[in-house]
Design a protein around this motif. Sequence first.
Motif, PDB file in Angstrom:
ATOM      1  N   HIS A 117      43.600  37.272  41.242  1.00 57.47           N
ATOM      2  CA  HIS A 117      43.836  38.459  42.061  1.00 57.47           C
ATOM      3  C   HIS A 117      42.868  38.523  43.239  1.00 57.47           C
ATOM      4  O   HIS A 117      43.191  39.085  44.292  1.00 57.47           O
ATOM      5  CB  HIS A 117      43.709  39.712  41.194  1.00 57.47           C
ATOM      6  CG  HIS A 117      44.326  40.914  41.800  1.00 57.47           C
ATOM      7  ND1 HIS A 117      43.884  42.198  41.572  1.00 57.47           N
ATOM      8  CD2 HIS A 117      45.378  41.051  42.667  1.00 57.47           C
ATOM      9  CE1 HIS A 117      44.613  43.059  42.242  1.00 57.47           C
ATOM     10  NE2 HIS A 117      45.532  42.400  42.909  1.00 57.47           N
ATOM     11  N   ASN A 128      48.136  39.597  46.517  1.00 56.01           N
ATOM     12  CA  ASN A 128      49.502  40.018  46.208  1.00 56.01           C
ATOM     13  C   ASN A 128      49.931  39.632  44.792  1.00 56.01           C
ATOM     14  O   ASN A 128      50.999  40.051  44.342  1.00 56.01           O
ATOM     15  CB  ASN A 128      50.481  39.426  47.217  1.00 56.01           C
ATOM     16  CG  ASN A 128      50.299  40.023  48.599  1.00 56.01           C
ATOM     17  OD1 ASN A 128      49.933  41.184  48.741  1.00 56.01           O
ATOM     18  ND2 ASN A 128      50.531  39.232  49.637  1.00 56.01           N
ATOM     19  N   PRO A 170      38.194  43.197  42.456  1.00 51.98           N
ATOM     20  CA  PRO A 170      38.975  42.022  42.041  1.00 51.98           C
ATOM     21  C   PRO A 170      38.123  40.766  41.869  1.00 51.98           C
ATOM     22  O   PRO A 170      38.653  39.708  41.550  1.00 51.98           O
ATOM     23  CB  PRO A 170      39.944  41.846  43.206  1.00 51.98           C
ATOM     24  CG  PRO A 170      39.126  42.266  44.391  1.00 51.98           C
ATOM     25  CD  PRO A 170      38.248  43.394  43.923  1.00 51.98           C
ATOM     26  N   GLU A 230      56.174  38.400  42.528  1.00 51.29           N
ATOM     27  CA  GLU A 230      55.897  39.838  42.409  1.00 51.29           C
ATOM     28  C   GLU A 230      56.845  40.641  43.305  1.00 51.29           C
ATOM     29  O   GLU A 230      57.110  40.252  44.434  1.00 51.29           O
ATOM     30  CB  GLU A 230      54.450  40.122  42.803  1.00 51.29           C
ATOM     31  CG  GLU A 230      53.453  39.987  41.677  1.00 51.29           C
ATOM     32  CD  GLU A 230      53.000  38.567  41.388  1.00 51.29           C
ATOM     33  OE1 GLU A 230      52.066  38.404  40.596  1.00 51.29           O
ATOM     34  OE2 GLU A 230      53.588  37.612  41.946  1.00 51.29           O
ATOM     35  N   SER A 261      49.624  40.721  41.958  1.00 49.86           N
ATOM     36  CA  SER A 261      49.215  41.938  41.250  1.00 49.86           C
ATOM     37  C   SER A 261      49.412  41.840  39.741  1.00 49.86           C
ATOM     38  O   SER A 261      48.671  42.462  38.964  1.00 49.86           O
ATOM     39  CB  SER A 261      49.983  43.138  41.795  1.00 49.86           C
ATOM     40  OG  SER A 261      51.390  42.906  41.741  1.00 49.86           O
ATOM     41  N   ASP A 262      50.400  41.070  39.296  1.00 50.78           N
ATOM     42  CA  ASP A 262      50.652  40.959  37.861  1.00 50.78           C
ATOM     43  C   ASP A 262      49.507  40.272  37.118  1.00 50.78           C
ATOM     44  O   ASP A 262      49.376  40.425  35.897  1.00 50.78           O
ATOM     45  CB  ASP A 262      51.957  40.200  37.607  1.00 50.78           C
ATOM     46  CG  ASP A 262      53.171  40.981  38.081  1.00 50.78           C
ATOM     47  OD1 ASP A 262      53.109  42.224  38.061  1.00 50.78           O
ATOM     48  OD2 ASP A 262      54.162  40.358  38.491  1.00 50.78           O
ATOM     49  N   ASN A 289      47.399  42.892  35.498  1.00 54.24           N
ATOM     50  CA  ASN A 289      48.030  43.762  34.512  1.00 54.24           C
ATOM     51  C   ASN A 289      47.569  43.327  33.114  1.00 54.24           C
ATOM     52  O   ASN A 289      47.874  42.221  32.677  1.00 54.24           O
ATOM     53  CB  ASN A 289      49.551  43.645  34.629  1.00 54.24           C
ATOM     54  CG  ASN A 289      50.278  44.600  33.704  1.00 54.24           C
ATOM     55  OD1 ASN A 289      49.770  45.014  32.675  1.00 54.24           O
ATOM     56  ND2 ASN A 289      51.501  44.951  34.078  1.00 54.24           N
TER      57      ASN A 289
END
Length: 391
Positions: A97, A102, A91, A39, A104-105, A108
């Motif tokens: 997550h 960290n 989360p 990321e 973060s993707d 998504n």
Amino acid sequence: MLQQSRFSRLSGWILLVFIYYIAAASSFGGFMLKWQFSEGTRYTLPMMLDGTADRPFVYRQLLPMVANEVGALIPERVQASFLNKLAEDPPVSNPIHRYFPNASDAANPRYALRYFVVYALSFVSMFMAMFLVRAVCLEMKFDKTAATLTPLVIALIFPLIQTEGGYFYDMPELMFMALGTLLAARGKTVMLAIVTIVATLNKESYLLFLLTLMPLMMTRFSIKRTAVTTGGLLVLAALVNMAIKHKYALNNGGVIEFQLSSHLQYLLNPRNYLRTEINYGMLTTKGFNLLNLLLFALVFKTGWQGLPRHARQQGLIGIVLTVPLFIAFCYRDELRNLSFMWMTFALAVCATISVALSAAHARADNESKSQSSLEDLESRISHKQQAVATR
């Protein structure tokens, strides 16, 4: 005397699978804590999935291709249900997550499903690599105890060699190198050809790794057949390489990254041999730290002579290929780029463990013999004392 209980083969495998699973999970967790899936870089997982990452990183397409295919096969209704579940209570509802903030993707919606696929496949690769490393050790005729312990060592130190970067294709690379070594040692050339195609999709450097397998194939085949087989495998790998590089020829970056000047400056600075970092939440040595070099030297000093001749030859070819490429094209202190030596290191670890176990058994036997001699002496003295008392 304690009564020995019977231990079935099935029980042994159940325990082995559980222990290797925990070790693989620890190793993979150590990797994710440090690096996630890149990321914030020029080669994030979403960019790899879309094929827009910089070269040469974009060439490592095996897991992204699989994830994209899985995403295309799963019905939209199922994908929507999965994404809704992840979004219920963030989360907490997103396990990746949640434990790796960290990453973060992974949150998504456009990439979450495929992120989970790559995440799972990366872990499974480490898990399978442990069994394959054990199989290679057994193929080289090491004792079963040493062969079983060796993958635990390899898995637990794996995050430590990902010093300046760690990538999802590192775990499959270890798996394919172990599998290739095993197939070459057994003379399974057709299967090795299939593995070569898949492994080269994972990382283009597998082409050169094939050269290290020649001594293993020569234990099964003539020199001529080994040369022809290796040539054919190199052609296969080269074709896959060319196809991937042609597909992403217009991406940013280059085919290789020349690092010779900066790498030499780094290696010539004495302070760089005292570096530390955090692994598994604790302070550890980093990269070419003097303590790491000492430990590697001890392993090879003890284990090298215990390796079969063809395994030593594989290691020597690996050294010849690795050292100049590492210094010229790899980022400073990045031990993961010494991957051509991983199987040799694993076998040296196995040989070292075997030597240590043999020494321990020898000491135990000597102590047992000494104890028996002492008991025999005490028994004779007692008999003599009884005889004197009778008189």
